[in-house]
Design a protein around this motif. Structure first.
Motif: not given
Length: 459
Positions: A1-22
């Motif tokens: 199955m093809s997805f728009d994203f490999d990862l989608f993060v809900i929440g832009g706090g310290s934990g979510g931002v770190r996970a997303a950008r790394v």
């Protein structure tokens, strides 16, 4: 199955931002992130950062009084709350900009709107757009909890306290946890008349008892009116201010009432249940040691899981998530022996077990001292610091370190390394003291003040 994203993060706090950008920058994953409020989350926008800046501001009045006693020609004027607030808001804007630039530079696609779960692989944005993702990470943090009582709409929480139009002359703080105590100390230092109601017998429940007593005594001596075994039953707005009725029936008037009575996981309306994730009793997202929910494609980190509500822990969990999911290296987060600090005045730094918890696992030895530090003794201040070690009598391992003193947060970070490494009391004893300092007491405590029985060998 093809997805728009490999990862989608809900929440832009310290934990979510770190996970997303790394995940995006270091593994090449296609990452999207949605944040309905300001980037940076609780810590940066309405928590640790603005609170610590307010702590700094609140300490200057006492510092100037001490400077005068040390011989400086100092005149203490009034505190300009609007000027401070303006500078604070500018700093939060700057930090939010940094977070946004970090995400942009990492290749994360940001959606500045609310996102909810539509199914285990699909999120729905507030504008109706639906996006698919192989993995979804919930990092929505926590939210202040308010009690159900008449007139509670007249109160504020820690979310609003940084944006008051004016510094209140009379403030009621309701609660006895670390946020309540920090706010009581901050506003007391800024010149506000502070009253604190707490329903229990002593503030800072769950922390070391001796440290709690020490901090409460200091707060009272410095002007905070702490009323334990007291709670609010009703609030009413009047021309004179906010009328607060307590459990004894006493009615008092305040300019502001701040509820700091706990935080709940921010999961309401996220669609988790519909996607197959059953929430816990407090609304938390249950996860395993790898931050994975019962639905394989959905993960959660940070305060929303209601494990350890600390920003550095959320960041560690975010990094562990990326390591597990995108690098194929299953990585649990070690939640044991996490150093932390309460930014009361004076600060309280702790790592490991309280005396009460350790006593149940004993036998233990307690090494404790309270004394006037050189800085205070020279100008005849009665303020004392507390240094305390809790030691397993069998293994000699240091089970807990508790420091109540100026800059305790800085000291406990270093003590935390020793405790995490399994240092013994004799390791502390072999360390040469740095003199003259407060912290030298940690390596010069020779005689236990208390001993208890039990079996702490597994602690």
């Amino acid at each position: 199955m093809s997805f728009d994203f490999d990862l989608f993060v809900i929440g832009g706090g310290s934990g979510g931002v770190r996970a997303a950008r790394v995940a995006a920058a270091e593994t090449g994953a296609r990452v999207g992130l949605a944040e309905e409020s300001r980037m940076g989350g609780t810590c940066v926008i309405r928590g640790c950062v603005p609170k610590k800046l307010m702590v700094f501001a609140s300490e200057y009045a006492e510092a100037m009084r001490e400077a005068r006693d040390y011989g400086w020609d100092v005149r203490i004027g009034g505190f300009d709350w609007p000027a401070f607030r303006s500078r604070l808001e500018g700093e939060l804007d700057r930090l939010e900009g940094i977070y946004n630039r970090l995400l942009e530079g990492s290749g994360v696609e940001v959606f500045a709107q609310r996102a909810t779960l539509a199914d285990p692989h699909k999120v729905r944005l507030a504008d109706g757009t639906e996006l698919t993702a192989k993995h979804i990470l919930i990092a929505t943090g926590g939210w202040p909890a308010l009690p159900d009582l008449p007139g509670v709409e007249h109160a504020i929480t820690s979310n609003e306290v940084f944006h008051l139009d004016a510094l209140p002359e009379r403030l009621l703080v309701v609660g006895g946890g670390y946020i309540a105590c920090e706010m009581a100390c901050i506003f007391n230092g800024l010149g506000t008349q502070v009253t604190q109601y707490y329903r229990g017998p002593q503030i800072l429940r769950g922390f070391d008892g001796e440290a709690r007593e020490h901090i409460a005594g200091h707060m009272i001596r410095h002007g905070v009116d702490i009323r334990c075994n007291t709670n609010v039953t009703a609030l009413r707005r009047t021309a004179a201010g906010i009328e607060a009725t307590d459990t004894a029936g006493e009615v008092r008037i305040f300019d502001q009432v701040l509820f700091a009575t706990g935080r709940a996981p921010n999961t309401a309306g996220l669609g988790l249940e519909g996607a197959g994730v059953a929430l816990g009793a407090r609304g938390e997202v249950p996860v395993d040691e790898y931050n994975q929910t019962a639905v394989p494609s959905i993960f959660a980190i940070g305060d929303v899981t209601d494990r350890v509500q600390l920003t550095p822990v959320a960041i560690r969990e975010g990094m562990a998530f990326v390591e597990t999911v995108f690098r194929g290296n299953p990585t649990p987060v070690d939640h044991e022996l996490i150093p932390s600090a309460v930014f009361t005045q004076p600060e309280y730094g702790m790592v490991g077990m309280s005396e009460e918890a350790a006593r149940e696992a004993g036998p233990i030895e307690v090494y404790s001292t309270a004394f006037r530090p050189m800085h205070k003794g020279f100008i005849d201040r009665e303020d004392r610091v507390l240094m305390k070690l809790i030691v397993c009598a069998k293994t000699r391992r240091v089970l807990g370190v508790h420091i109540v003193a100026d800059h305790a947060g800085e000291m406990i970070q270093l003590a935390g390394i020793a405790v995490k490494m399994g240092a013994t009391k004799e390791d502390f004893d072999r360390t040469v003291a740095v003199h003259p300092t407060m912290s030298e007491e940690l390596v010069t405590l020779k005689t236990p003040v208390r001993r208890t029985g039990g079996d702490c060998s597994g602690a």
